[in-house]
Design a protein around this motif. Structure first.
Motif: not given
Length: 222
Positions: A143-152
């Protein structure tokens, strides 16, 4: 929220006839081939997965054939080990690209308008992070990687919008005291172990036919 903009990633809509959904992965793979062959390999593999997910009548057969040929050509020098090890290496690279983009964004918070370099930094980070979400890395994309991806992806869109409008980008956490952006925690230090070996689909298994005419131009070169 920024999640509403996840489809607005700032990347070429088409690269040599390549569908919008996979053009960013081909573009970034070509850019980093000499620098990080492993990440480039998985960018192309992700593009193949996305291309094969399209309905048969919309499936980009020529592009898929080119991609698989490139996978076969670059596999010996890609540095493949096993899914868990490959994921750890690719994750470290993707997070380093994200970190550089974010640090530069913080330093450039007052830049009016933002620059194309800032836009490209987050666009690349979003693509590399999204590459980690593929079948070879099943169960490892958290989930952390997904949040970073969506934010980027959102930040690339936000910076591009501000650049074209000649204004400051939206304020985010750590920029001018604002707290409107999520504060991310570091990903786990080690990815979960997966026993299977890395593989990629062959032309035969995908039933991809290469047109018999002239050799097509490599996608994503523009």
């Amino acid at each position: 929220t920024h999640r509403s903009h996840r489809s607005a990633m700032v990347t070429p809509g088409s690269a040599g006839g390549t569908p919008r959904e996979i053009a960013p992965f081909i573009k970034r793979a070509d850019e980093i081939q000499a620098h990080n062959a492993l990440m480039a390999y998985y960018c192309r593999l992700h593009a193949v997965e996305q291309g094969m997910a399209a309905p048969l009548e919309r499936r980009p057969q020529r592009v898929l054939a080119q991609l698989i040929e490139k996978l076969e050509t670059t596999k010996p020098s890609a540095g493949l080990v096993d899914p868990a090890t490959d994921f750890a290496v690719c994750r470290q690279f993707a997070l380093s690209v994200y970190a550089r983009a974010d640090k530069h964004d913080v330093r450039s918070a007052q830049t009016v308008p933002p620059t194309q370099t800032q836009v490209e930094a987050f666009s690349a980070a979003g693509t590399f992070l999204k590459t980690l979400d593929q079948s070879q890395f099943a169960g490892m994309y958290d989930a952390d990687l997904k949040r970073r991806q969506e934010y980027a992806e959102w930040r690339a869109w936000d910076l591009a919008t501000a650049m074209h409008a000649g204004r400051q980008p939206s304020p985010v956490a750590g920029h001018a005291g604002s707290s409107s952006s999520p504060v991310f925690t570091a990903p786990p230090s080690s990815p979960p172990v997966q026993a299977s070996s890395p593989a990629y689909p062959s032309l035969e298994s995908l039933n991809v036919s290469t047109p018999a005419s002239t050799t097509p131009t490599h996608p994503g070169s523009s």
